[in-house]
Design an enzyme around this catalytic site. Structure first.
Site, PDB file in Angstrom:
ATOM      1  CB  ALA A  10      -0.940   0.000   1.204  1.00  0.00           C
ATOM      2  CB  THR A  49       0.569   6.340   0.728  1.00  0.00           C
ATOM      3  OG1 THR A  49       1.979   6.135   0.643  1.00  0.00           O
ATOM      4  CG2 THR A  49      -0.070   5.172   1.444  1.00  0.00           C
ATOM      5  CD  GLN A  67       1.346  -7.149   0.195  1.00  0.00           C
ATOM      6  OE1 GLN A  67       2.239  -6.333   0.398  1.00  0.00           O
ATOM      7  NE2 GLN A  67       0.820  -7.857   1.171  1.00  0.00           N
ATOM      8  CG  ASP A  79      -3.442   1.164  -6.862  1.00  0.00           C
ATOM      9  OD1 ASP A  79      -2.695   0.828  -7.811  1.00  0.00           O
ATOM     10  OD2 ASP A  79      -3.019   1.360  -5.708  1.00  0.00           O
ATOM     11  CG  HIS A  85      -4.135  -8.850  -2.143  1.00  0.00           C
ATOM     12  ND1 HIS A  85      -3.470  -8.042  -1.239  1.00  0.00           N
ATOM     13  CD2 HIS A  85      -3.824 -10.124  -1.796  1.00  0.00           C
ATOM     14  CE1 HIS A  85      -2.799  -8.806  -0.380  1.00  0.00           C
ATOM     15  NE2 HIS A  85      -2.989 -10.058  -0.699  1.00  0.00           N
ATOM     16  CB  CYS A 113     -22.354 -10.912 -13.896  1.00  0.00           C
ATOM     17  SG  CYS A 113     -23.887 -11.795 -13.471  1.00  0.00           S
ATOM     18  CB  CYS A 123     -24.026 -14.242 -17.116  1.00  0.00           C
ATOM     19  SG  CYS A 123     -23.778 -12.439 -17.181  1.00  0.00           S
ATOM     20  CB  SER A 126       3.298  -3.416   7.312  1.00  0.00           C
ATOM     21  OG  SER A 126       2.172  -4.193   6.910  1.00  0.00           O
ATOM     22  CB  ILE A 182       8.693   3.591  -2.041  1.00  0.00           C
ATOM     23  CG1 ILE A 182       9.401   2.740  -3.081  1.00  0.00           C
ATOM     24  CG2 ILE A 182       7.263   3.907  -2.436  1.00  0.00           C
ATOM     25  CD1 ILE A 182       9.005   1.305  -3.072  1.00  0.00           C
TER      26      ILE A 182
END
Length: 238
Positions: A24, A28, A103, A106, A121, A129, A132, A191, A231
């Site tokens: 994450a 950020t 992970q 986005d 993830h 759907c 279908c 983390s 980072i």
């Protein structure tokens, strides 16, 4: 430039088999909240904690409330790639970086130009759907009301891995292959607290394990190079 960043720059210049594993903290700097930071999703007040809302059980039993939270906090469709995403795409284009393992959900690595991205993830950009399997965009989910429905009458689910759900085996195996063959493994913005994803670093057997994170992680003592800084700030100097 710090001595640590100078060493990282030297290693990157000499390698053409780098793998990046991120979480994450990579996003950020694009304005997407970190789940565990002081102002992240896990410290905000809701009727249920985010771990509960973002579980398979909650999705099935409280679907309307799931999507209320999901639209409000998980769909950051205006976010743009930051210097970290852009540098990784640049290194891949130069033939130095073999893969990004993320992970994050986005899609910013691909937006920056990265081609080989393992999404552990899933992604908010893909939705389907449950009856279908018709596809829907993230914008369609954002614009929908209550529980998004397919024209066939089925419920639409984001292609993200919720708590209680397993990771995609093919994505895991490909990630392990990249990590186990890497010359340099750069871990950034995570983390290393979420398993099984965090356990992937155990497959790295090289001697250039780099950890870039604003705070300490459980793997710092194992790393060959540790940099405690944002980072994007670090990678933009490499």
């Amino acid at each position: 430039m710090t001595p640590e960043i100078a060493k990282l720059k030297e290693w990157v210049a000499a390698s053409n088999n780098i793998v990046f594993f991120g979480g994450a903290g990579v996003s950020t700097e694009s304005g997407i909240p970190d789940f565990r930071s002081v102002d992240g999703l896990y410290n905000q007040k809701y009727d249920w904690p985010p771990e509960t809302i973002l579980s398979h059980t909650f999705f099935m039993r409280n679907t309307k409330e799931f999507f209320r939270f999901y639209r409000d906090k998980m769909l950051c469709l205006d976010a743009k790639p930051n210097p970290a995403h852009l540098k990784l795409a640049e290194l891949e284009a130069q033939g130095k970086l073999k893969a990004v393992i993320t992970q994050n959900i986005d899609g910013l690595h691909q937006a920056a130009g990265s081609k080989e991205v393992m999404e552990l993830h899933g992604s908010v950009l893909r939705n389907f759907c449950m009856r279908c399997h018709r596809s829907f965009t993230a914008q369609q989910i954002l614009d929908s009301k209550d529980v998004p429905q397919c024209p066939c009458g089925g419920m639409v689910k984001p292609d993200v891995v919720l708590y209680e759900e397993g990771l995609d085996n093919s994505t895991i195996h490909t990630s392990i292959n990249y990590i186990s063959h890497a010359d340099i493994l750069i871990i950034g913005g995570t983390s290393l607290a979420v398993y099984p994803a965090a356990g992937l670093i155990d497959y790295y057997g090289g001697n250039k394990l780099v950890l870039i994170n604003k705070s300490a992680t459980p793997a710092d003592r194992r790393a060959d190079l540790v940099i405690h800084a944002p980072i994007g700030e670090v990678l933009s100097q490499v």
